[in-house]
Motif scaffolding. Structure first.
Motif, PDB file in Angstrom:
ATOM      1  N   VAL A  90     -13.698   0.471 -19.936  1.00 30.41           N
ATOM      2  CA  VAL A  90     -13.441   1.526 -20.916  1.00 30.41           C
ATOM      3  C   VAL A  90     -12.113   1.206 -21.597  1.00 30.41           C
ATOM      4  CG1 VAL A  90     -12.946   3.968 -21.270  1.00 30.41           C
ATOM      5  CG2 VAL A  90     -14.733   3.284 -19.652  1.00 30.41           C
ATOM      6  N   MET A  91     -12.123   1.239 -22.924  1.00 35.08           N
ATOM      7  CA  MET A  91     -10.912   0.907 -23.688  1.00 35.08           C
ATOM      8  C   MET A  91     -10.371   2.147 -24.387  1.00 35.08           C
ATOM      9  SD  MET A  91     -10.405  -2.004 -26.657  1.00 35.08           S
ATOM     10  CE  MET A  91     -11.576  -1.267 -27.811  1.00 35.08           C
ATOM     11  N   GLU A  92      -9.040   2.262 -24.429  1.00 35.13           N
ATOM     12  CA  GLU A  92      -8.401   3.338 -25.171  1.00 35.13           C
ATOM     13  C   GLU A  92      -7.370   2.773 -26.127  1.00 35.13           C
ATOM     14  OE1 GLU A  92      -5.896   6.127 -23.167  1.00 35.13           O
ATOM     15  OE2 GLU A  92      -4.332   4.638 -22.865  1.00 35.13           O
ATOM     16  N   PHE A  93      -7.089   3.525 -27.212  1.00 34.75           N
ATOM     17  CA  PHE A  93      -5.929   3.237 -28.040  1.00 34.75           C
ATOM     18  C   PHE A  93      -4.708   3.811 -27.314  1.00 34.75           C
ATOM     19  CE2 PHE A  93      -7.863   1.263 -31.414  1.00 34.75           C
ATOM     20  CZ  PHE A  93      -8.772   2.021 -32.121  1.00 34.75           C
ATOM     21  N   GLY A  94      -3.677   3.019 -27.138  1.00 35.22           N
ATOM     22  CA  GLY A  94      -2.501   3.512 -26.434  1.00 35.22           C
ATOM     23  C   GLY A  94      -1.338   2.554 -26.551  1.00 35.22           C
ATOM     24  N   PHE A  95      -0.359   2.742 -25.673  1.00 33.29           N
ATOM     25  CA  PHE A  95       0.823   1.893 -25.634  1.00 33.29           C
ATOM     26  C   PHE A  95       0.839   1.116 -24.326  1.00 33.29           C
ATOM     27  CE2 PHE A  95       2.128   5.366 -28.447  1.00 33.29           C
ATOM     28  CZ  PHE A  95       2.602   4.650 -29.536  1.00 33.29           C
ATOM     29  N   ILE A  96       1.205  -0.142 -24.417  1.00 34.56           N
ATOM     30  CA  ILE A  96       1.412  -0.946 -23.213  1.00 34.56           C
ATOM     31  C   ILE A  96       2.825  -0.724 -22.692  1.00 34.56           C
ATOM     32  CG2 ILE A  96       1.487  -3.292 -22.296  1.00 34.56           C
ATOM     33  CD1 ILE A  96      -0.599  -4.036 -24.444  1.00 34.56           C
ATOM     34  N   ASN A  97       3.782  -0.812 -23.586  1.00 33.14           N
ATOM     35  CA  ASN A  97       5.174  -0.529 -23.263  1.00 33.14           C
ATOM     36  C   ASN A  97       5.735   0.450 -24.281  1.00 33.14           C
ATOM     37  OD1 ASN A  97       5.490  -2.359 -21.031  1.00 33.14           O
ATOM     38  ND2 ASN A  97       5.497  -4.034 -22.504  1.00 33.14           N
ATOM     39  N   TRP A  98       6.605   1.329 -23.818  1.00 41.51           N
ATOM     40  CA  TRP A  98       7.321   2.209 -24.719  1.00 41.51           C
ATOM     41  C   TRP A  98       8.317   1.364 -25.509  1.00 41.51           C
ATOM     42  CZ3 TRP A  98       5.199   6.396 -25.874  1.00 41.51           C
ATOM     43  CH2 TRP A  98       5.896   7.458 -26.460  1.00 41.51           C
ATOM     44  N   PRO A  99       8.748   1.791 -26.713  1.00 36.59           N
ATOM     45  CA  PRO A  99       9.623   0.948 -27.535  1.00 36.59           C
ATOM     46  C   PRO A  99      10.869   0.444 -26.827  1.00 36.59           C
ATOM     47  CG  PRO A  99       8.825   2.793 -28.814  1.00 36.59           C
ATOM     48  CD  PRO A  99       8.343   3.011 -27.412  1.00 36.59           C
ATOM     49  N   PHE A 100      11.440   1.211 -25.889  1.00 38.65           N
ATOM     50  CA  PHE A 100      12.661   0.792 -25.209  1.00 38.65           C
ATOM     51  C   PHE A 100      12.421   0.522 -23.727  1.00 38.65           C
ATOM     52  CE2 PHE A 100      14.237   3.553 -28.718  1.00 38.65           C
ATOM     53  CZ  PHE A 100      14.794   2.538 -29.478  1.00 38.65           C
ATOM     54  N   GLY A 101      11.246  -0.034 -23.430  1.00 41.66           N
ATOM     55  CA  GLY A 101      10.955  -0.390 -22.053  1.00 41.66           C
ATOM     56  C   GLY A 101       9.783   0.405 -21.505  1.00 41.66           C
ATOM     57  N   GLY A 151     -13.351  -1.351 -14.932  1.00 40.56           N
ATOM     58  CA  GLY A 151     -12.062  -1.789 -15.415  1.00 40.56           C
ATOM     59  C   GLY A 151     -11.593  -0.940 -16.585  1.00 40.56           C
ATOM     60  N   TYR A 152     -10.386  -1.222 -17.059  1.00 39.74           N
ATOM     61  CA  TYR A 152      -9.816  -0.480 -18.181  1.00 39.74           C
ATOM     62  C   TYR A 152      -9.185  -1.461 -19.160  1.00 39.74           C
ATOM     63  CZ  TYR A 152      -5.462  -1.332 -15.612  1.00 39.74           C
ATOM     64  OH  TYR A 152      -4.420  -1.928 -14.954  1.00 39.74           O
ATOM     65  N   ALA A 153      -9.013  -0.991 -20.379  1.00 43.33           N
ATOM     66  CA  ALA A 153      -8.326  -1.792 -21.397  1.00 43.33           C
ATOM     67  C   ALA A 153      -7.509  -0.863 -22.272  1.00 43.33           C
ATOM     68  CB  ALA A 153      -9.323  -2.578 -22.244  1.00 43.33           C
ATOM     69  N   ILE A 154      -6.356  -1.343 -22.727  1.00 47.36           N
ATOM     70  CA  ILE A 154      -5.500  -0.593 -23.643  1.00 47.36           C
ATOM     71  C   ILE A 154      -5.253  -1.454 -24.870  1.00 47.36           C
ATOM     72  CG2 ILE A 154      -3.280   0.542 -23.981  1.00 47.36           C
ATOM     73  CD1 ILE A 154      -3.134   0.933 -20.954  1.00 47.36           C
ATOM     74  N   LEU A 155      -5.627  -0.932 -26.019  1.00 49.40           N
ATOM     75  CA  LEU A 155      -5.424  -1.620 -27.287  1.00 49.40           C
ATOM     76  C   LEU A 155      -4.329  -0.882 -28.047  1.00 49.40           C
ATOM     77  CD1 LEU A 155      -6.514  -3.825 -29.281  1.00 49.40           C
ATOM     78  CD2 LEU A 155      -7.993  -2.037 -30.224  1.00 49.40           C
ATOM     79  N   VAL A 156      -3.314  -1.603 -28.495  1.00 46.49           N
ATOM     80  CA  VAL A 156      -2.168  -0.987 -29.175  1.00 46.49           C
ATOM     81  C   VAL A 156      -2.461  -0.918 -30.679  1.00 46.49           C
ATOM     82  CG1 VAL A 156       0.308  -1.114 -29.600  1.00 46.49           C
ATOM     83  CG2 VAL A 156      -0.622  -1.901 -27.414  1.00 46.49           C
ATOM     84  N   PRO A 157      -2.754   0.270 -31.220  1.00 50.77           N
ATOM     85  CA  PRO A 157      -3.152   0.350 -32.628  1.00 50.77           C
ATOM     86  C   PRO A 157      -2.054  -0.061 -33.600  1.00 50.77           C
ATOM     87  CG  PRO A 157      -2.856   2.544 -31.698  1.00 50.77           C
ATOM     88  CD  PRO A 157      -2.779   1.588 -30.555  1.00 50.77           C
ATOM     89  N   SER A 158      -0.790   0.239 -33.246  1.00 49.72           N
ATOM     90  CA  SER A 158       0.299  -0.108 -34.165  1.00 49.72           C
ATOM     91  C   SER A 158       0.492  -1.609 -34.297  1.00 49.72           C
ATOM     92  CB  SER A 158       1.615   0.537 -33.691  1.00 49.72           C
ATOM     93  OG  SER A 158       1.939   0.108 -32.378  1.00 49.72           O
ATOM     94  N   SER A 159      -0.057  -2.395 -33.357  1.00 49.15           N
ATOM     95  CA  SER A 159       0.016  -3.848 -33.495  1.00 49.15           C
ATOM     96  C   SER A 159      -1.021  -4.357 -34.498  1.00 49.15           C
ATOM     97  CB  SER A 159      -0.184  -4.531 -32.130  1.00 49.15           C
ATOM     98  OG  SER A 159      -1.509  -4.338 -31.641  1.00 49.15           O
ATOM     99  N   ILE A 160      -1.990  -3.516 -34.813  1.00 56.00           N
ATOM    100  CA  ILE A 160      -2.983  -3.840 -35.840  1.00 56.00           C
ATOM    101  C   ILE A 160      -2.471  -3.392 -37.203  1.00 56.00           C
ATOM    102  CG2 ILE A 160      -5.375  -3.486 -36.599  1.00 56.00           C
ATOM    103  CD1 ILE A 160      -5.924  -2.581 -33.633  1.00 56.00           C
TER     104      ILE A 160
END
Length: 273
Positions: free
Chosen positions: A172-183, A210-219
């Motif tokens: 299952v994939m979600e739009f989210g953040f892998i790391n916050w901007p300051f860590g 399993g899980y997946a996180i896709l960072v939309p702002s990187s697109i």
């Protein structure tokens, strides 16, 4: 004591940079907004949006009786006024009319000759999510920018699968953040769920998924200042976006589709699920 002083100074510097970034984003977003108004020949002044304050002069309306009359289009009627009478007409003609309406009026059209994406493994690590051992891959989708090297786009994706899995698993994939901007930052509790409820990753892993996180702002960045960068800026070669062209939501969907392309080649992922 020294650590406290350093920490305080770092936070102050971060706050200054964050404010500077917001000011820059707001300025360039406003310029993009003005360009779009000009391209649409809109000359009237901007009016403020509805206020959340019920006592404000421009308070948001919550009374259905005050809504102006409107009629929604009939999804089972062709644009020429004829009715859809069978399944073939729906799939062959009416559905395409609705898709065209969404492309022209809501999400924008996909450009032709979109660049290819090459997925590379940035890192692989073993970790623990809750009490579940996980293998986590950090991926980068390198977008071909040979047509306009001035703009680089790298799609960020993390894929976690059970460490003890003996074969490919559903993901299952979600739009989210892998790391916050300051860590890194601890996940915040979800107010829809009890404090004792397992988080979404744990629920998946407990079923062997399993899980997946896709960072939309990187697109594509989610503001007007970013429309001359990201995948939209790359395809437009840094030029401004036309009104009928795709926007951020369509760009994110395109990025998600490229992640699905990657899943089809990942031996740890069940591509059928």
């Amino acid at each position: 004591m020294l650590l406290c002083v350093i920490s305080g100074g770092v936070h102050a510097v971060q706050a200054q940079f964050a404010q500077a970034d917001r000011d820059s984003i707001n300025r360039y977003s406003y310029l993009d907004f003005q360009e779009m108004k000009k391209s649409l020949s809109i000359e009237i002044e901007n009016r403020p949006g509805p206020s959340g304050d019920p006592l404000a002069a421009n308070a948001a309306n919550t009374d259905e009786s005050n809504v102006r009359s409107y009629s929604l289009p009939n999804p089972l009627m062709f644009s020429d006024g004829k009715k859809v009478t069978n399944q073939k007409d729906w799939w062959v003609k009416r559905r395409s009319e609705i898709v065209n309406d969404f492309e022209s009026e809501v999400y924008g059209r996909l450009p032709e000759n979109l660049p290819k994406v090459n997925w590379v493994v940035k890192s692989v690590k073993d970790t623990i999510v809750g009490s579940f051992p996980v293998q986590e891959k950090t991926m980068l989708g390198i977008v071909d920018n040979s047509a306009f090297p001035e703009i680089k786009v790298e799609i960020e994706l993390v894929v976690g699968t059970p460490k003890e899995a003996t074969g490919p698993v559903p993901v299952v994939m979600e739009f989210g953040f892998i790391n916050w901007p300051f860590g890194k930052r601890a996940p915040e509790p979800n107010y829809f769920m009890s404090a004792y409820e397992p988080l979404w990753k744990q629920q998946l892993l407990s079923q062997g998924w399993g899980y997946a996180i896709l960072v939309p702002s990187s697109i594509q960045a989610d503001h007007g200042a970013g429309l001359k960068s990201g995948i939209i800026g790359l395809v437009n070669k840094g030029a401004a976006r036309a009104p009928e062209e795709w926007g951020v939501l369509r760009a994110w969907a395109w990025g998600a589709s490229r992640a699905l392309d990657y899943f089809e080649k990942d031996a740890d992922v069940d591509q059928k699920k």
